[in-house]
Every structure is written in structure tokens, then in C-alpha cells.
Design a protein around this motif. Sequence first.
Motif, PDB file in Angstrom:
ATOM      1  N   MET A   1      37.327 -12.218 -37.920  1.00  0.00           N
ATOM      2  CA  MET A   1      36.996 -10.783 -37.799  1.00  0.00           C
ATOM      3  C   MET A   1      35.645 -10.490 -38.429  1.00  0.00           C
ATOM      4  O   MET A   1      34.760  -9.935 -37.828  1.00  0.00           O
ATOM      5  CB  MET A   1      38.096  -9.955 -38.492  1.00  0.00           C
ATOM      6  N   SER A 137      29.029  10.488 -45.976  1.00  0.00           N
ATOM      7  CA  SER A 137      29.680   9.901 -47.137  1.00  0.00           C
ATOM      8  C   SER A 137      29.302   8.423 -47.197  1.00  0.00           C
ATOM      9  O   SER A 137      29.143   7.773 -46.170  1.00  0.00           O
ATOM     10  CB  SER A 137      31.192  10.051 -47.035  1.00  0.00           C
ATOM     11  N   ALA A 139      30.986   5.916 -47.876  1.00  0.00           N
ATOM     12  CA  ALA A 139      31.970   5.055 -47.216  1.00  0.00           C
ATOM     13  C   ALA A 139      31.693   4.966 -45.719  1.00  0.00           C
ATOM     14  O   ALA A 139      31.749   3.890 -45.123  1.00  0.00           O
ATOM     15  CB  ALA A 139      33.367   5.602 -47.476  1.00  0.00           C
ATOM     16  N   THR A 140      31.367   6.107 -45.103  1.00  0.00           N
ATOM     17  CA  THR A 140      31.060   6.118 -43.672  1.00  0.00           C
ATOM     18  C   THR A 140      29.784   5.334 -43.391  1.00  0.00           C
ATOM     19  O   THR A 140      29.707   4.564 -42.430  1.00  0.00           O
ATOM     20  CB  THR A 140      30.904   7.571 -43.183  1.00  0.00           C
ATOM     21  N   GLN A 143      30.286   1.603 -43.401  1.00  0.00           N
ATOM     22  CA  GLN A 143      30.946   1.160 -42.167  1.00  0.00           C
ATOM     23  C   GLN A 143      29.954   1.147 -41.008  1.00  0.00           C
ATOM     24  O   GLN A 143      29.982   0.254 -40.159  1.00  0.00           O
ATOM     25  CB  GLN A 143      32.137   2.063 -41.833  1.00  0.00           C
ATOM     26  N   GLN A 147      28.909  -2.071 -38.785  1.00  0.00           N
ATOM     27  CA  GLN A 147      29.107  -2.087 -37.333  1.00  0.00           C
ATOM     28  C   GLN A 147      27.785  -2.256 -36.593  1.00  0.00           C
ATOM     29  O   GLN A 147      27.738  -2.155 -35.369  1.00  0.00           O
ATOM     30  CB  GLN A 147      29.784  -0.792 -36.866  1.00  0.00           C
ATOM     31  N   GLU A 210      37.775  13.346 -50.424  1.00  0.00           N
ATOM     32  CA  GLU A 210      38.792  12.378 -50.016  1.00  0.00           C
ATOM     33  C   GLU A 210      38.668  11.134 -50.910  1.00  0.00           C
ATOM     34  O   GLU A 210      37.557  10.772 -51.333  1.00  0.00           O
ATOM     35  CB  GLU A 210      38.579  12.027 -48.542  1.00  0.00           C
ATOM     36  N   THR A 212      38.750   8.146 -50.307  1.00  0.00           N
ATOM     37  CA  THR A 212      38.014   7.005 -49.753  1.00  0.00           C
ATOM     38  C   THR A 212      36.516   7.097 -50.043  1.00  0.00           C
ATOM     39  O   THR A 212      35.809   6.115 -49.884  1.00  0.00           O
ATOM     40  CB  THR A 212      38.198   6.951 -48.221  1.00  0.00           C
ATOM     41  N   ILE A 237      35.621  15.342 -46.429  1.00  0.00           N
ATOM     42  CA  ILE A 237      35.114  14.034 -46.024  1.00  0.00           C
ATOM     43  C   ILE A 237      33.830  13.629 -46.725  1.00  0.00           C
ATOM     44  O   ILE A 237      33.462  12.468 -46.711  1.00  0.00           O
ATOM     45  CB  ILE A 237      34.899  13.962 -44.494  1.00  0.00           C
TER      46      ILE A 237
ATOM     47  N   ARG B  30      38.724  -4.601 -29.579  1.00  0.00           N
ATOM     48  CA  ARG B  30      38.482  -4.818 -31.002  1.00  0.00           C
ATOM     49  C   ARG B  30      39.687  -4.521 -31.889  1.00  0.00           C
ATOM     50  O   ARG B  30      39.639  -4.707 -33.095  1.00  0.00           O
ATOM     51  CB  ARG B  30      37.293  -3.954 -31.469  1.00  0.00           C
ATOM     52  N   TYR B 223      39.230   9.594 -38.865  1.00  0.00           N
ATOM     53  CA  TYR B 223      37.916   9.674 -39.518  1.00  0.00           C
ATOM     54  C   TYR B 223      37.998   9.136 -40.946  1.00  0.00           C
ATOM     55  O   TYR B 223      37.136   8.372 -41.381  1.00  0.00           O
ATOM     56  CB  TYR B 223      37.407  11.117 -39.515  1.00  0.00           C
ATOM     57  N   VAL B 224      39.023   9.549 -41.675  1.00  0.00           N
ATOM     58  CA  VAL B 224      39.152   9.118 -43.066  1.00  0.00           C
ATOM     59  C   VAL B 224      39.412   7.613 -43.141  1.00  0.00           C
ATOM     60  O   VAL B 224      38.819   6.912 -43.958  1.00  0.00           O
ATOM     61  CB  VAL B 224      40.269   9.919 -43.774  1.00  0.00           C
ATOM     62  N   LEU B 226      38.500   5.399 -41.121  1.00  0.00           N
ATOM     63  CA  LEU B 226      37.280   4.691 -40.725  1.00  0.00           C
ATOM     64  C   LEU B 226      36.386   4.418 -41.926  1.00  0.00           C
ATOM     65  O   LEU B 226      35.616   3.465 -41.934  1.00  0.00           O
ATOM     66  CB  LEU B 226      36.533   5.550 -39.695  1.00  0.00           C
ATOM     67  N   GLN B 227      36.508   5.266 -42.956  1.00  0.00           N
ATOM     68  CA  GLN B 227      35.650   5.096 -44.128  1.00  0.00           C
ATOM     69  C   GLN B 227      36.045   3.880 -44.943  1.00  0.00           C
ATOM     70  O   GLN B 227      35.245   3.371 -45.716  1.00  0.00           O
ATOM     71  CB  GLN B 227      35.721   6.350 -45.007  1.00  0.00           C
ATOM     72  N   GLU B 228      37.303   3.442 -44.817  1.00  0.00           N
ATOM     73  CA  GLU B 228      37.702   2.333 -45.660  1.00  0.00           C
ATOM     74  C   GLU B 228      38.260   1.157 -44.868  1.00  0.00           C
ATOM     75  O   GLU B 228      37.985   0.020 -45.190  1.00  0.00           O
ATOM     76  CB  GLU B 228      38.740   2.805 -46.683  1.00  0.00           C
ATOM     77  N   ASP B 229      39.033   1.455 -43.840  1.00  0.00           N
ATOM     78  CA  ASP B 229      39.694   0.389 -43.096  1.00  0.00           C
ATOM     79  C   ASP B 229      39.649   0.692 -41.595  1.00  0.00           C
ATOM     80  O   ASP B 229      40.556   1.336 -41.068  1.00  0.00           O
ATOM     81  CB  ASP B 229      41.144   0.260 -43.583  1.00  0.00           C
ATOM     82  N   PRO B 230      38.605   0.234 -40.904  1.00  0.00           N
ATOM     83  CA  PRO B 230      38.464   0.556 -39.477  1.00  0.00           C
ATOM     84  C   PRO B 230      39.669   0.124 -38.648  1.00  0.00           C
ATOM     85  O   PRO B 230      39.954   0.728 -37.615  1.00  0.00           O
ATOM     86  CB  PRO B 230      37.212  -0.215 -39.058  1.00  0.00           C
TER      87      PRO B 230
END
Lengths: 318, 257
Positions: A1, A137, A139-140, A143, A147, A210, A212, A237, B30, B223-224, B226-230
Motif C-alpha cells: 500500500m 488542517s 492533517a488534510t 494526506q 496522495q 476535531e 484528528t 475541521i 484503491r 472528511y474527518v 481522510l485526515q488520519e486514515d484514508p
Amino acid sequence: MSADRREDPTERQRGGSHAPRGRPAAAGRGAAVGMSRRGGHRARVTRDGLQPGRRGVGGRPAAALTALVAVLLLAGCGATGSPRADASPRGGIESGSGVTGTVTVLAAASLTESFDAIAAKLERAHPGLTVEVSYGSSATLVQQVNQGAPADVVALAGEAAAKPLDPARVRSSDTFASNSLEIAVPPSNPGHVTSLTDLSGLDLKVVLCEVTVPCGKAAAATLAKATVEPHVVSREIDVKATLAKVSLGEADAAIVYHSDVVAAKGAVSGIPIPAELNTTLDYPIIRLDDEAATRVFVHAVLSPQGRATLTSLGFGPP
Amino acid sequence: MTWRSRLGLGGPALVAVLLLTLPLVALLARADWGRLVSDVTGGTALPALRLSLVTTSSTAVLCLVLGTPLAWLLARSDHAGTRWLRALLTVPLVLPPVVGGVALLMTWGRTGILGQYLSPLGIEIPFTTVAVVVAETFVAMPYYVLAVEGAMRGLDPRLESVARTLGASDLRYLRTVALPLVVPGIASGLALAWARALGEFGATITFAGNFAGRTQTAPLAVYVALQEDPSVATSISIVLLTVSVIVLGLLRGRWIR
């Protein structure tokens, strides 16, 4: 992955760099055809009714579309494939010229005001340089980078936020500022909040980030230290969304960064959190490539002027 | 068709098909199928999906109860003001949902034009499940009203004349003649509105906030996550996708042609 993911950005770049090469010819043709087409199209509709393509006009929208796609691809490409490395970064800063291109920056929401100010100053000093900053954020943003988002620089709220970042993309990382938490309340303070312990009031509406995102993690750490369980109505968020609920008057209190209270310029009031309960985050700025323009931007953030801007907006020294 | 027209229409059509389907293929390709069940049953996914189901169903009921009479009146009126009213009702269609959320706060919020009178009575809508339904109805009802009004306008006017000459009242004509004939329009309107409500994000997070079990609908949970675990995010998305495909498929087979 993770091996999959790591290959992704390089594949994208390869695809991105060769795709437009074949297109400009088509773009030019499409544009020319599009110009000469006016009027003829309308006549065809009334005269021929539902008979498309009799004079081969049907092929032209395709050419126009190809042109559009090509233009979009080229525009997208210009944003990432910025300057050549021949202009040395140091020379660029001192002379105020030579460095051109676009730096794409992903920055933590709490940096909105300070990075806008630093980017504006930098663009004034380097007329050929464009800085595009996207805030969200941390965190976003991490990611998005993982990606394969075409970014040159990413600046995050706290070292912990950088941990999930794909190490293969990191070229350099420097701590450039620090930030600590503060309670934000509407200027009229309808909930009569004076300290962290007041946040547990049942008739109080408290908004947090949040869990996260960094401000949510930091708030959770501080609340645990203070052994306070606030009456939370929403977990937003990012920190700016959290702040907005207070500045709109819908929430009685929120835990945000000190810098956000400063940046809100009176739209909210800040109530300090004692140092022994507070959580301080060190902000890293991470370079994702070695382009001259990228170096210039990172250098500007780390420079004394950059630090002065950050300090004036409530950030602490790294 | 000549080869040029085939190319001229087929090319853009192919681009359109790819634009619409590739992201769905990518989502499925995916996805971490081995984790699908644990992703969906653990954590925030189940409460979020349940909340989405409850709020979108409530939205559909509100559309049916409030939107159908409105569509009927719009369809029957030839007044000049009707055109303006219809245009006004379609504004939420083009309004960015986040702006819709802010507008809802300015209406129902503590300092809002209605909320300031409700707040002293102890009625506060923001940050509640009711706020989620209000936000979803705000964005979804225009789809319903427009679809149903279109179906009602399509009715043969002679039907009404006949019903009237047979002595039927307005309401009786509506109940026994018009409504049964526009059931397909109502069904497709409901499907559209429900699907729009299911995907609602911006107005919800702005107006209702994000709190697990109370205002965190499935798109917010995506959305939330996605910030930590897609992987969790794609798993919830696949469930959402499956549910909507099944519901829309059933509706299509039954009522929508």
C-alpha cells in the motif's frame, strides 16, 4: 500500500510533463478554427435542422475542447514545473530579481494571515515570483502531499503532524515558529468564561478542533492536564472553522491558538491558559523539492523579516 | 454518421464519460476491501451512516409535505410574481453550500433574524440534529419542487376541465386525478432531493457543526477520516455509493423511466 503510494507522484510527474508536449499544435488549430466558426454555426442550426456534421463542423468542437484541455494542462504544469535551478537562491534574495516561477505552498490554517503577509512581501521583492498558498488542517495537507499533490512547500502545526508525511518527498525540514493555546470567547463573553475549568459548564457551548487535527490534539492534551471535560457541541475541521463559530457568536468558547486570537483582531477575546497546563507546538516548514523559487520562499519564512511578521501575528520563536 | 461527426460527438462524449466514471473506478480500485467491514463497523462510520439515513429520510418527508403543495401552486399560477418566486426558490441550487450554511446561521443562529427570538425561549437550532435536517432541506427542496412542478405542468389541462364538469372540487381533482398521475415526478423529485441531501457537506458543517452521533453525517465522517486514515474514508464512501446506487436503482425500476 505504502509502496504503491510512493510511486504515485513520480508517475504523475512523468505523465504531466509529456502530456502537453503533443498538444500545442492542436491548441493552435482549435483556437484558429474556433475564431472562424462564428455565425456559420447559427446558420447551420436553422437551415439544416437536425443534421449535424454535413460540412464537417462537428469535428470543430472537439478541436476546441482539445485546446481547452491543453490550456488547462499547460496552466497546471506552469504551477508545478517552476524555475530552473540556475538562479542561485541567495543571489535571488539579495538582488531582488532573477528568481521566477510559482511556489505552491500548503500551510496550516493557523498560518493564514502570516503566510499571506510573507508571500505578499516576497512577491513585491521578486516581480517574477508567484506564491500560491492553500490553507487547511495540517492533517488534510499531509494526506494531500502523500496522495501526490503538486506542492513545493508544506508548513504544519506541530512536529507530530509531520509524522505521517511520506519521507521520500521531504528534502529539508526547519522549525520556524511556535504557537500555544488560548481560550477564545465572543467579545461580550456571554458564557462568563474566565478559565479552563469554566468550560465544563453544562449550559455552555464549547467548540473544539476535531481530534484528528493538531489544534484538537493539543486541546485534548491541555484539557487532560487540567482534568476538565468541556461541554462540546462541535468538533470543527480546522482551527479557523473553530474560531469562526465563536466570532459568529454561535459558540460561547473555543480552544484555539494564541495566533488565531491575535489574527482575529478583536472579533474574539482571548483568555490565557497558564503555562503549566498549556500545550506548545513547534511549526515545521518542509521543502518538497530543490527548485530555486522554493528555496527563496522557505528562506523568506526563516529570515528575520519573516520571523518578525510571525511574531507580530502572535507566534513565538521556534 | 460521417467519421467526422462521429469523432466530433464521440470524442467529447468519451471525455465526459471518463470524467464521470474514472473517479468511481479509482475509489473502488484503491479501496482496502479486506478492511471494509472493520472500517465501517468500528469508530465513527456506523453512527454517521445511521445519522445520514435518519436526516435524509426526514428531509425527504419535509420535501413531500411542504414541497408538494408549493409545486402545485407554482404549476397552477400564471401570475407574474410566480416567475420571480420560482427564480428565488432556485437560488439555493446555485448558492455555494457553505454560504448556505452561513445564511442559515444568520437566520436560526443565536443572533440570527429568527434565532434571536427563539434563543430566549430555549430553542437553539445550531449544533443539533434538527440543524442537519434544516441544512439538508435547504439545499435539497429546490430539486424536489422543480421536478414535481415540471411533472404537474405536464398534465393535460383537459383532465381538469372534465373533472370539474363532473363536479369535482379542486382538492378532489388533486387527490384523485392529478397526484396519481404525477407520482413518477414525485418519485424522481424525491430521489433527486434525497441524493442531494445524502451528499450534503458544506451547509451541514457550517450550520450544524461536526459532532459524532449528533451532527456528523457520513460525508463529514469521510472528511474527518481522510485526515488520519484514508482507508476508513474510502470504506464509508463505498457504503454511501452502494446505498445510493441501490436506492436510485430501485426508484428507477419502480417509478422513474
